[in-house]
Design an enzyme around this catalytic site. Structure first.
Site, PDB file in Angstrom:
ATOM      1  N   SER A  20       0.691  -1.007   0.003  1.00 31.52           N
ATOM      2  CA  SER A  20       0.005  -0.279  -0.109  1.00 31.52           C
ATOM      3  C   SER A  20       0.948   1.270   0.339  1.00 31.52           C
ATOM      4  CB  SER A  20      -0.566  -0.193   1.458  1.00 31.52           C
ATOM      5  OG  SER A  20      -1.345   1.478   1.219  1.00 31.52           O
TER       6      SER A  20
ATOM      7  N   TYR B 238      -3.319  -0.657  10.346  1.00 26.68           N
ATOM      8  CA  TYR B 238      -2.750  -0.461   9.201  1.00 26.68           C
ATOM      9  C   TYR B 238      -0.992   0.091   7.620  1.00 26.68           C
ATOM     10  CZ  TYR B 238      -4.151  -0.958   4.171  1.00 26.68           C
ATOM     11  OH  TYR B 238      -4.372  -1.445   3.137  1.00 26.68           O
TER      12      TYR B 238
END
Length: 256
Positions: free
Chosen positions: A140, A153
């Site tokens: 990501s 995250y």
């Protein structure tokens, strides 16, 4: 070009969002796709649709955070066919700073995003060492830039990014390529569910706001991420390993 004819591919979390797009596109390009998914009903439904459209897909219920379960499924697949491709896509999200992230939150994110990726790598790589293979990890933009309220995250995706580099380095001599892709916001069912839960009555307004955080002015489509995955797992990308590919609508380089 970019055909995956007769290549056996494992896609974790392959029945929804980015993973589903990868599963469908891999099958369209000729791969035999094994969908590893916790939601077995959804996995069965999507595999059936792929098969009905001329592809070849199989579904397996597995919790990637459980190493014994992962190994059992990988061993079963490898016993029937050599494994050519692994796409580590399964992952979960979390919103919060370091203060608001509980120990339980951190463990949950770690177990799926970090340990789940490790479990699949640990089980698949021994089968690839004899004939080579391709591994693609879904990281990501949060792995390399600061995103507000994404402590756990971001931590997990940073780990995915560095695991990519380590595997690429350690297994060069075995002709195993390992890369990662780093999407920005992608319009998946998860996004719609998040907006409905967090901003009831303001879904469209917040969707537009989040879309505009990408300089290109919109979220990515899952199929766009899937198309990059097809290329990186194809023979045309045989000279690429140890790389992370931003697919972010300009978010990292142009957001200033």
């Amino acid at each position: 070009m970019f055909r995956l004819n007769n290549k056996v591919a494992i896609v974790t979390g392959g029945a929804s969002g980015i993973g589903l797009a990868v599963s469908r596109l891999f099958a369209q390009q000729g791969a035999v796709v094994h969908i590893l998914e916790l939601n077995i009903d959804q996995a069965e439904r999507e595999a059936d649709l792929i098969n009905a459209n001329g592809g070849e897909a199989y579904f397996h219920k597995v919790d990637v955070s459980k190493q014994k379960d992962v190994k059992k499924i990988i061993d079963k697949i490898a016993k029937e066919n050599a494994i050519d491709i692994l796409v580590n896509n399964a992952g979960i999200a979390h919103v919060g700073t370091v203060e608001s992230t509980t120990e339980e939150d951190l463990d949950r994110i770690y177990n799926v995003n970090v340990k789940g990726t490790y479990n699949c790598l640990h089980s698949v790589i021994p089968y690839m060492k004899d004939r080579g293979g391709v591994i693609l990890n879904v990281a990501s933009i949060a792995a390399t830039v600061g995103i507000p309220d994404r402590f756990a995250y971001s931590m997990s995706k940073g780990a995915v990014f560095t695991m990519t580099l380590q595997v690429a380095k350690d297994y060069l001599k075995y002709n195993i390529r390992c890369n990662s892709i780093s999407p920005a916001r992608v319009h998946t069912p998860f996004v719609d569910g998040f907006l409905k839960k967090t901003y009831p009555g303001k879904e469209k307004e917040m969707f537009d706001k989040l879309s505009k955080t990408q300089p290109i002015g919109r979220m990515a489509k899952p199929e766009e991420i899937g198309s990059l995955a097809v290329y990186l797992c194809s023979d045309e990308a045989a000279f690429i390993t140890g790389c992370d590919y931003l697919i972010d609508g300009g978010f990292v380089k142009l957001n200033n």
